[in-house]
Design a protein around this motif. Structure first.
Motif, PDB file in Angstrom:
ATOM      1  N   ASP A  54       0.832  -1.191   0.000  1.00  0.00           N
ATOM      2  CA  ASP A  54       0.000   0.000   0.000  1.00  0.00           C
ATOM      3  C   ASP A  54       0.870   1.245   0.000  1.00  0.00           C
ATOM      4  N   THR A  94       0.147   4.419   0.504  1.00  0.00           N
ATOM      5  CA  THR A  94      -0.076   5.467   1.495  1.00  0.00           C
ATOM      6  C   THR A  94       0.447   5.088   2.870  1.00  0.00           C
ATOM      7  N   SER A  95       0.113   3.897   3.343  1.00  0.00           N
ATOM      8  CA  SER A  95       0.547   3.556   4.700  1.00  0.00           C
ATOM      9  C   SER A  95       2.059   3.321   4.736  1.00  0.00           C
ATOM     10  N   PHE A 115       5.730  -3.341  -5.783  1.00  0.00           N
ATOM     11  CA  PHE A 115       5.615  -2.320  -4.740  1.00  0.00           C
ATOM     12  C   PHE A 115       6.999  -1.934  -4.188  1.00  0.00           C
ATOM     13  N   ASN A 142       2.482  -1.798 -13.800  1.00  0.00           N
ATOM     14  CA  ASN A 142       2.848  -1.891 -12.393  1.00  0.00           C
ATOM     15  C   ASN A 142       3.392  -3.269 -12.021  1.00  0.00           C
ATOM     16  N   LEU A 157       2.757   3.321  -9.281  1.00  0.00           N
ATOM     17  CA  LEU A 157       1.502   2.883  -8.662  1.00  0.00           C
ATOM     18  C   LEU A 157       0.501   4.042  -8.726  1.00  0.00           C
ATOM     19  N   PRO A 158      -0.786   3.769  -8.452  1.00  0.00           N
ATOM     20  CA  PRO A 158      -1.818   4.777  -8.725  1.00  0.00           C
ATOM     21  C   PRO A 158      -1.635   6.147  -8.056  1.00  0.00           C
ATOM     22  N   VAL A 159      -1.237   6.198  -6.791  1.00  0.00           N
ATOM     23  CA  VAL A 159      -1.128   7.513  -6.149  1.00  0.00           C
ATOM     24  C   VAL A 159      -0.021   8.325  -6.819  1.00  0.00           C
ATOM     25  N   SER A 213      -1.158   9.367 -10.323  1.00  0.00           N
ATOM     26  CA  SER A 213      -2.148  10.455 -10.336  1.00  0.00           C
ATOM     27  C   SER A 213      -1.485  11.791 -10.034  1.00  0.00           C
ATOM     28  N   SER A 260      -1.799  14.672 -12.772  1.00  0.00           N
ATOM     29  CA  SER A 260      -2.525  15.897 -12.407  1.00  0.00           C
ATOM     30  C   SER A 260      -1.569  17.080 -12.307  1.00  0.00           C
ATOM     31  N   GLY A 261      -0.359  16.818 -11.774  1.00  0.00           N
ATOM     32  CA  GLY A 261       0.587  17.909 -11.597  1.00  0.00           C
ATOM     33  C   GLY A 261       1.101  18.455 -12.919  1.00  0.00           C
ATOM     34  N   MET A 306      -7.119   8.840 -15.927  1.00  0.00           N
ATOM     35  CA  MET A 306      -6.651   7.784 -15.022  1.00  0.00           C
ATOM     36  C   MET A 306      -7.177   6.420 -15.465  1.00  0.00           C
ATOM     37  N   TYR A 343      -4.967   3.716 -17.085  1.00  0.00           N
ATOM     38  CA  TYR A 343      -3.830   3.224 -16.286  1.00  0.00           C
ATOM     39  C   TYR A 343      -3.189   1.955 -16.862  1.00  0.00           C
ATOM     40  N   ARG A 391      -8.035   2.323   6.302  1.00  0.00           N
ATOM     41  CA  ARG A 391      -8.431   3.188   5.174  1.00  0.00           C
ATOM     42  C   ARG A 391      -9.948   3.261   5.078  1.00  0.00           C
ATOM     43  N   MET A 416      -4.813  20.071  -4.891  1.00  0.00           N
ATOM     44  CA  MET A 416      -4.610  18.989  -5.866  1.00  0.00           C
ATOM     45  C   MET A 416      -3.943  17.787  -5.205  1.00  0.00           C
ATOM     46  N   TYR A 451      -6.888   8.199  -4.999  1.00  0.00           N
ATOM     47  CA  TYR A 451      -6.236   7.048  -5.618  1.00  0.00           C
ATOM     48  C   TYR A 451      -5.561   6.128  -4.610  1.00  0.00           C
TER      49      TYR A 451
END
Ligand SMILES: Cc1cc2nc3c(=O)[nH]c(=O)nc-3n(C[C@H](O)[C@H](O)[C@H](O)COP(=O)(O)OP(=O)(O)OC[C@H]3O[C@@H](n4cnc5c(N)ncnc54)[C@H](O)[C@@H]3O)c2cc1C
Ligand code: SF4
Lengths: 549, 215
Positions: free
Chosen positions: A80, A82-83, A226, A345, A377-379, A382, A386-387, A400, A403, B32, B155, B163
């Motif tokens: 993951d 984010t974590s 990952f 990925n 990976l997706p985050v 994105s 987007s940036g 998106m 992908y 989450r 953003m 995501y």
């Protein structure tokens, strides 16, 4: 007692985590704080890890300090993005200049094993001429190192990390076979290969620090992809699963969650130990030698924060160059969409490479670059989408959706050293009360010329393989280097070829910050090779009586 | 908005007990999915503005439960979880978000005499685009650079929250967590049975059946 590695140290009471067995432990030697150890090493990453291991294996008493946690990858690592930000240096740093850097997940780890716990494992050698780029190529600065000697240390590092790579590597002088066979390539990597062939350039499977067959307790890579947020299988040959276990077995101690705030200097002007924060309190560890290996931001920050009356500008800073000549690498990319399903990925993100423009000098800018296949990976994806394309709302979600059809080529390019690109201290302080780093960065004309050249090349390559909806990510940069450059005299550099500071004979710096130039390849293998060399040099200097104990 | 379902029937959460997930992943995903739906850090008024902004940055279809984006932003602020760098022209993230939300609200009142969250979508977009382009009314922004706040926080934070959510992975056909099993079929146009199938025109029913079996 809590087993949260983020809040409670694990390497305690004579044992450290056995990273290969859930819940397991290995014995660990512990040294008293009052009695000086031979070496304190601050940072356990690409530079610190091998040093701790090699010095302990030579019989020295060594303690490795790391501000970060001691992870057990098999248990602690989630699949993951984010974590897994638990791996990154997320304490505040200020960024400014014309092109402020993005830090955190982009280039700064904090863990036993350093940034190698989350790096992308790309393990490349410098082009030999880069060690003398001023003399031979007319830019940057010469290193005080000899490439042929480095070639031997690269080979040693490649063996230690069981690098998986091609049978013959197309660029540069001969090198031995890589210890492990190259990995199978994925759809995204194949696009790089076809594009390079269409341009008449050579390509290769990227040499990677993840095993393609079992090695000891590491199973072969399972292509989960990952890697950049930590490998939960131990296939990745990070310092956490290679040099650190070796160091423990040889009698080194590791202190995790131990933030060094200050290096102490005695009345004679020699380093005598470190003040560090662990378990909620400040402590002092006495040492005969101190080696700083905290990477290009924390290393100069610590040296500057250790200023005394005798060294008011910070330690090892007689030249005034500590924090100066910071370099990042350009990491721009070109992306496109294929009709087929690619699923980029799957597998390590950069399975193929072309170093064509590292070895071709017919171009109108200095320095070199390579490019590699991509698989964000997706985050992360994105954020790039987007940036760079300034997309939000329905338009973002629509794009998106492509992908699994997406492909991309991403450069790693040599930015040139500039005096004004630097790390200094800000007025704000962190949770330990220590002044935080201010990181100032601006691109110069040569950097911009290289980036435009690379974007044009990568775009042509994607066009040649029939990608559509092609666009350029113009703003990204990644790896760091410089800020304590090595050189051949104390006026123009901070350390000598042995990573020994010119000003304080028992204070050493051995990490990415010693690079005088950064080359057009990812830096870790070079950092590790330098650390292996430094360990050997320390032993030689000791034997020759040039080291006091 | 027309929403083509590219991976009909695919639910990445169905893999929860497969070899593609480990305990650490299950724990992370439970956290989450369990994000609080009420603000703990922001005030009710700030929360209302934030919810409205999130709906414009990532508009979501009504055919499924929405990803509670504002909850993730409030959680990030409540935990003060930072990214490891801050543009020197911006205040720390908590202060930046509070200032930014107040600024959007102030601009809405200034220009339309209404709360931001009561404006229609078009007007909200217009204010967001002004901030993005640095054309906002400086008096509302209290010295903070609107375009920088927009790119670094509006953003970055909102899109990253979307995501990071399994619902978005279903939408883009991402295989999701993949350890310890990983993948086997690496080449183009190859699919491991634990990856979703993409629907072409006319084969939605068949693809849906196949995706229901993805584990
Ligand atoms: C996402 C990502 C991908 C990358 N991919 C690649 C790649 O594919 N190939 C490659 O060659 N390079 C890659 N890199 C770069 C590579 O990881 C770094 O260049 C390398 O690890 C730097 O080595 P180092 O020893 O200088 O520092 P690090 O490995 O960063 O280690 C420094 C350690 O010092 C600790 N520390 C710092 N200050 C203190 C202090 N005061 N007290 C205690 N501890 C302290 C930190 O916690 C950290 O653990 C990547 C980096 C990132 C972030
Ligand atoms: S792809 Fe290989 S190296 Fe990367 S995380 Fe998976 S097993 Fe580890």
């Amino acid at each position: 007692m809590s087993d949260d590695p983020m809040t409670t140290p694990r390497a305690m009471r004579g044992r450290a985590p056995d990273v290969f067995h859930p819940g397991g432990w290995v014995p660990m030697k512990e040294y008293p704080q009052r009695e000086p150890v031979d070496f304190v090493v601050i940072g356990t990453g690409a530079g610190g890890g091998p040093l701790i291991a090699r010095l302990a294996e030579r019989g020295y008493a060594v303690i490795g300090f790391d501000a970060g946690p001691y992870f057990r990858p098999l248990e602690d690592f989630a699949s993951d993005e984010t974590s897994q930000s638990q791996l990154f240096w997320t304490d505040e740093r200020l960024v400014d200049g014309a092109n402020p850097l993005r830090l955190g997940s982009n280039n700064s780890g904090r863990a036993v094993g350093g940034s190698t716990v989350h790096y992308a494992m790309v393990s490349l050698r410098f082009r030999p001429e880069w060690f003398k780029s001023r003399t031979l190529l007319g830019y940057g600065a010469d290193w005080p190192l000899d490439w042929q000697e480095m070639w031997r240390y690269y080979a040693q590092a490649e063996r230690d990390l069981a690098i998986a790579g091609p049978v013959s590597y197309p660029w540069g002088p001969k090198r031995p076979r890589y210890p492990y066979r190259a990995h199978e390539i994925n759809g995204a990597a194949e696009v790089l290969a076809r594009g390079a062939e269409a341009m008449g350039y050579q390509w290769a499977e990227t040499p990677l620090a993840t095993v393609s067959a079992p090695r000891g307790e590491s199973p072969p890579c399972v292509y989960r992809g990952f890697c950049r947020v930590g490998c939960s299988t131990n296939a990745k040959q990070s310092q956490l699963v290679t040099y650190i276990p070796r160091a423990l077995a040889a009698g080194a101690e590791i202190r995790d969650l131990a933030m060094v705030g200050r290096i102490a200097v005695d009345a004679a002007g020699r380093a005598c130990g470190v003040h560090y924060h662990r378990n909620g309190a400040w402590h002092f560890q006495a040492a005969r030698n101190v080696i700083v290996a905290g990477y290009a931001i924390e290393t100069p920050r610590l040296l500057l924060n250790s200023a005394t009356d005798r060294f008011p500008e910070g330690l090892a800073n007689g030249s005034g160059l500590v924090g100066r000549y910071l370099m990042t690498q350009s990491n721009q990319a070109v992306y496109g969409v294929m009709d087929e399903i690619v699923r980029w990925n799957k597998g390590p993100p950069s399975l193929t490479i072309t170093e064509h423009w590292n070895y071709e000098d017919r171009k109108d800018f200095h320095g070199g670059y390579c490019w590699m296949a991509q698989g964000p990976l997706p985050v992360e994806w994105s954020a790039a989408l987007s940036g760079s394309r300034r997309l939000w709302g329905a338009a973002l979600r629509e794009k998106m959706g492509d992908y699994n059809h997406q492909v991309g080529l991403k450069m790693v390019g040599e930015m040139l050293p500039h005096f004004d690109n630097r790390v200094s201290l800000a007025d704000e302080t962190d949770r330990y009360g220590l002044p935080i780093a201010r990181v100032t960065y601006s691109w110069h004309d040569n950097d911009k010329a290289m980036i435009q050249h690379a974007l044009g090349e990568m775009q042509r390559s994607l066009e040649l393989v029939g990608a559509r909806d092609i666009w350029r990510q113009e703003n990204d940069t990644n790896h760091l280097a410089g800020t304590a450059r090595m050189g051949s005299d104390g006026k123009s550099s901070v350390v000598d070829a042995d990573c020994r500071s010119w000003d304080i004979p028992n204070l050493w710096i051995c990490d990415g910050s010693v690079f005088p130039t950064t080359g057009g390849v990812n830096p870790s293998l070079t950092i590790t090779a330098i650390a292996l060399r430094t360990a050997d040099r320390i032993c030689e200097l000791h034997r020759a009586g040039d080291l006091r104990f | 908005m027309t929403d083509r379902d590219r991976y009909p029937g695919y639910d990445v959460l169905a893999k929860r007990h497969s070899l593609s997930w480990n305990d650490a992943t299950r724990k992370a995903m439970d956290a989450r999915l369990g994000v609080p739906r009420e603000p703990r850090f922001l005030s009710q008024a700030e929360w209302a503005t934030l919810v409205a902004i999130c709906e414009r940055i990532v508009p979501q279809p009504t055919s499924r439960p929405p990803v509670p984006l504002a909850g993730y932003i409030d959680q990030k602020l409540n935990d003060d979880a930072r990214s490891g760098f801050r543009n020197a022209a911006l205040p720390p993230q908590r202060e930046a978000w509070k200032k930014g939300l107040a600024a959007f609200e102030a601009e809405a009142r200034l220009r339309h005499d209404m709360s931001f969250h009561c404006l229609d979508g078009e007007r909200q977009d217009e204010l967001l685009r002004c901030a993005e382009a640095g054309r906002s009314d400086a008096s509302a922004w209290d010295g903070m650079e609107a375009s920088l706040f927009f790119s670094e926080h509006v953003m970055n934070d909102i899109i990253a929250a979307y995501y990071a959510h399994p619902t978005s992975w279903n939408e883009i056909g991402f295989g999701g967590p993949a350890g310890p099993r990983g993948y086997v079929r690496m080449r183009r146009n190859r699919r491991d049975p634990w990856e979703p199938v993409e629907a072409g025109s006319g084969d939605e029913a068949r693809v849906r059946r196949e995706n229901m079996r993805v584990r």
